[in-house]
Design a protein around this motif. Structure first.
Motif, mmCIF file in Angstrom:
data_model
loop_
_atom_site.group_PDB
_atom_site.id
_atom_site.type_symbol
_atom_site.label_atom_id
_atom_site.label_comp_id
_atom_site.label_asym_id
_atom_site.label_seq_id
_atom_site.Cartn_x
_atom_site.Cartn_y
_atom_site.Cartn_z
ATOM 1 N N TYR A 196 0.805 -1.244 0.115
ATOM 2 C CA TYR A 196 -0.018 -0.010 0.100
ATOM 3 C C TYR A 196 0.903 1.238 -0.158
ATOM 4 C CZ TYR A 196 -3.909 3.233 0.907
ATOM 5 O OH TYR A 196 -4.744 4.236 1.097
ATOM 6 N N ILE A 197 1.929 1.319 0.720
ATOM 7 C CA ILE A 197 2.635 2.461 0.944
ATOM 8 C C ILE A 197 3.829 2.626 -0.111
ATOM 9 C CG2 ILE A 197 4.495 3.736 2.351
ATOM 10 C CD1 ILE A 197 2.840 2.442 4.723
ATOM 11 N N GLU A 198 4.873 1.584 0.124
ATOM 12 C CA GLU A 198 6.166 1.705 -0.778
ATOM 13 C C GLU A 198 5.974 1.354 -2.325
ATOM 14 O OE1 GLU A 198 6.320 0.630 2.089
ATOM 15 O OE2 GLU A 198 7.977 1.592 3.012
ATOM 16 N N LEU A 199 5.146 0.298 -2.581
ATOM 17 C CA LEU A 199 4.811 -0.208 -4.035
ATOM 18 C C LEU A 199 4.003 0.893 -4.702
ATOM 19 C CD1 LEU A 199 5.319 -2.311 -6.091
ATOM 20 C CD2 LEU A 199 3.440 -3.608 -5.285
ATOM 21 N N LYS A 200 2.886 1.184 -4.313
ATOM 22 C CA LYS A 200 2.154 2.090 -4.796
ATOM 23 C C LYS A 200 2.599 3.572 -4.857
ATOM 24 C CE LYS A 200 -2.620 -0.039 -3.963
ATOM 25 N NZ LYS A 200 -3.751 0.198 -3.806
ATOM 26 N N ASN A 201 3.519 3.865 -4.146
ATOM 27 C CA ASN A 201 4.237 5.240 -4.134
ATOM 28 C C ASN A 201 5.019 5.146 -5.527
ATOM 29 O OD1 ASN A 201 3.318 6.716 -2.150
ATOM 30 N ND2 ASN A 201 5.117 6.357 -0.756
ATOM 31 N N LEU A 202 5.475 4.041 -6.082
ATOM 32 C CA LEU A 202 5.985 4.006 -7.168
ATOM 33 C C LEU A 202 5.243 4.316 -8.373
ATOM 34 C CD1 LEU A 202 8.336 0.758 -6.807
ATOM 35 C CD2 LEU A 202 8.902 2.881 -6.671
ATOM 36 N N ILE A 203 3.986 4.180 -8.250
ATOM 37 C CA ILE A 203 3.333 4.391 -9.348
ATOM 38 C C ILE A 203 2.455 5.723 -9.302
ATOM 39 C CG2 ILE A 203 3.238 2.063 -10.225
ATOM 40 C CD1 ILE A 203 0.243 1.626 -8.882
ATOM 41 N N LYS A 208 -0.381 11.380 -11.023
ATOM 42 C CA LYS A 208 -0.584 12.634 -10.310
ATOM 43 C C LYS A 208 -1.103 12.650 -9.063
ATOM 44 C CE LYS A 208 -0.160 15.242 -14.711
ATOM 45 N NZ LYS A 208 -0.669 16.242 -15.715
ATOM 46 N N VAL A 209 -0.823 11.525 -8.493
ATOM 47 C CA VAL A 209 -1.278 11.199 -7.036
ATOM 48 C C VAL A 209 -0.386 11.437 -6.160
ATOM 49 C CG1 VAL A 209 -2.658 9.615 -5.411
ATOM 50 C CG2 VAL A 209 -3.185 9.740 -7.852
ATOM 51 N N PRO A 210 -0.574 12.336 -4.984
ATOM 52 C CA PRO A 210 0.466 12.584 -3.943
ATOM 53 C C PRO A 210 0.994 11.425 -3.299
ATOM 54 C CG PRO A 210 -1.307 14.152 -3.596
ATOM 55 C CD PRO A 210 -1.829 13.079 -4.617
ATOM 56 N N LEU A 211 2.463 11.458 -3.122
ATOM 57 C CA LEU A 211 2.806 10.218 -2.502
ATOM 58 C C LEU A 211 2.201 10.230 -0.921
ATOM 59 C CD1 LEU A 211 6.696 10.692 -3.122
ATOM 60 C CD2 LEU A 211 4.888 9.181 -4.293
#
Length: 228
Positions: A196-203, A208-211
């Protein structure tokens, strides 16, 4: 910062929590994995308690819900004596059945608890409108007070929460603090957190979704020593 929304209404009555702890409906404590949540918080808190493993004083879990943190604390501090308190009589009745062999339980508020060495209050204070008064009372009953709450919760707050806390909330009491992420204590919980955090932060930037910089359960633990 302390953000107090008590004047907007507070559902945290004794009747409300008696029902949540004792019923089997969809909103009940057990139906919403409350026992697992208590354990998750306790595993992170116990890593941060500043007592030696041979501590043999009394530890009180204030707002203990169904008591599921106490076996975790006891595993770390086997020589300590344990007490649990909650204002919900329904919760305390369940605690006695589950863990009455390792702890003493009582249905009391802050004014009614006995003096002890250490008080741990995990994810309780954000529910209490008169939280400063509660903290003052608890400090008069112990040598060390540990308070775990959600970190920097933003509006709209959870429907049961009336306060939000940041690193400076208890500066006036010279509190130490530690912000941390409760990923979980089971493999599937930890894996879900990383996905939910690290992997999705890659995409997220691609859309254009905030980290995502918070956590599944971002917490802050305050440690306050009694001035007495």
């Amino acid at each position: 910062m302390i953000q107090n929304l008590a004047n907007l209404g507070n559902i945290n009555t004794k009747e409300y929590w008696d029902d949540r702890f004792s019923s089997n409906n969809k909103k009940s404590w057990r139906a919403n994995a409350g026992e697992n949540q208590t354990k998750l918080f306790a595993y992170e808190i116990v890593k941060r308690l500043k007592m030696d493993a041979d501590f043999d004083g009394t530890i009180l879990d204030f707002g203990c819900a169904l008591g599921d943190a106490i076996p975790i604390y006891k595993e770390r501090y086997p020589k300590a004596r344990f007490m649990g308190t909650d204002f919900s009589t329904a919760a305390i009745e369940i605690c006695v059945r589950k863990f009455g062999d390792i702890a003493t339980f009582m249905a009391k508020d802050a004014d009614g608890i006995p003096a002890v060495d250490v008080i741990i209050m995990s994810n309780v204070l954000e529910h209490l409108p008169k939280h400063k008064e509660v903290v003052d009372t608890l400090l008069s009953k112990c040598k060390d007070l540990y308070i775990a709450v959600p970190y920097d919760e933003q509006e709209p707050l959870h429907e049961e929460h009336v306060n939000s806390y940041d690193r400076h909330t208890f500066d006036y009491l010279n509190a130490e603090n530690d912000v941390y992420l409760c990923r979980g204590y089971e493999f599937k919980q930890i894996l879900k957190s990383y996905i939910y955090i690290e992997l999705k932060n890659l995409i997220r930037p691609l859309f254009k979704v905030p980290l995502y910089k918070g956590g599944l359960n971002r917490q802050i633990l305050f440690h306050i020593k009694s001035p007495k």
